[in-house]
Design a protein around this motif. Structure first.
Motif: not given
Ligand code: ADE
Ligand code: ZN
Length: 338
Positions: A275-278, A291-294
């Motif tokens: 999963t993607i998180n900050s 974060n998703y975009r990067a």
């Protein structure tokens, strides 16, 4: 131009998402830190001191992070902090969040556990009735503090048991393996808490710590966990047990100089529940959609993989089945509208 770079910029914000790895104290933006310092008559740290463009690893970041939170003192401060994060998360398409807080970082400064948790809880309730996101709390123990301090914190939490969903382990991993906390986590489980632990990137003994999480603590999720890719057997076991891995790309970039987007891609290919998180967005230059975009840009991810990351976030969340299904349906509806 490739299909990937033509993704509309609002796709990633509109995609319904769940955040599973955010430290509320790590959402303390500079203007709020200054306001709190003024409110309490404290000298405010300069932004150069607390928020450099890059950190010299985890230890350097943590020292600045703990010093910057000195202005969080009253129930109203924790309310303001949590409300600001939840509002920002809503704008980024987060419909549900499981948020960390570090009680010992406050009780160690003379702030009562009750003050911290009542401010946070009130903000969660208000956000829920004002259109979301829905959220739950995970209490982290500081692994660089003695086990007795974690035990005392677990004890203090019992009066607020119904407001806290799970326990985690964060702070400086060096010389502080999961095994140090096996007894406290055993007791936390017996009290009905869900269980996760940080295994930060680029740490000494990373692989041993990951195995301890699985075999000794029997965690349900792992925070970060990218080092697992170095051990085939570990990858197989994490995939087999469907252990959620909460990766934080901009945190990786600011702490270790690498986004590790390629690792995220590989984790998806290996059928891991990634999963993607900050993590600490006020320090690392972006919230969850950033974060998703990067990762999308670095690893050239397509819509299908981005939607899989969002699906994974709900699969890895500690949600009742019915609520999980509703969120997963919202992802499907967003990706393939009828
Ligand atoms: N506390 C806040 N952010 C953290 C991180 N990324 N790793 C360990 N402890 C933390
Ligand atoms: Zn973290």
């Amino acid at each position: 131009m490739s299909m990937v770079s033509r993704l509309p910029s609002d796709f990633l914000t509109g995609l319904p998402k769940c955040e599973l790895h955010v430290h509320l104290e790590g959402t303390l933006e500079e203007p709020m830190a200054q306001l709190l310092a003024e409110r309490h008559g404290l000298a405010s740290a300069t932004s150069e001191a607390t928020r450099p463009a890059a950190f010299d690893g985890l230890g350097d970041f943590l020292a600045r992070y703990y010093s910057a939170m000195a202005g969080l003192r009253s129930e109203a401060d924790f309310y303001a902090l949590t409300s600001a994060y939840l509002e920002r998360a809503r704008l980024e398409g987060v419909v549900y969040a499981e948020m960390f807080f570090d009680p010992q970082a406050h009780t160690g400064r003379g702030v009562d556990f009750e003050t911290v948790v009542t401010g946070i809880h009130r903000a969660q309730k208000d956000a829920r009735s004002a259109g979301g996101p829905d959220s739950r709390l995970i209490m982290c123990f500081l692994r660089d503090e003695p086990v007795e301090s974690a035990e005392a914190t677990l004890e203090q939490s019992l009066a607020f048991r119904q407001w806290i969903l799970g326990v985690g382990l964060d702070s400086d991993e060096r010389g502080n393996p999961p095994a140090k906390f096996s007894g406290v986590f055993e007791r936390a489980k017996a009290m009905g808490y869900r269980v996760t632990m940080h295994c930060d990137p680029r740490q000494e003994d990373s692989i041993a710590h990951l195995w301890q999480c699985l075999e000794l603590i029997e965690v349900e999720r792992i925070d970060h966990g990218v080092e697992c890719l170095a051990d085939e057997r570990l990858v197989d076991e994490l995939a087999r047990r469907r252990i959620g891995l909460t990766v934080c790309p901009l945190s990786n970039l600011r702490l270790y100089g690498e986004l590790m987007g390629g690792a995220v891609h590989e984790m998806l290919e290996r059928q891991l529940l990634v999963t993607i998180n900050s993590d600490d967005p006020a320090y690392f230059g972006g919230y969850i959609a950033d974060n998703y975009r990067a990762v999308q840009e670095e690893a050239a991810l397509h819509r299908k993989e981005l939607a899989d990351l969002a699906r994974n976030s709900f699969e890895a969340a500690w949600l009742p089945a019915e609520q999980r299904s509703r969120y997963l349906e919202a992802v499907e509806e967003f990706v393939n509208p009828r």
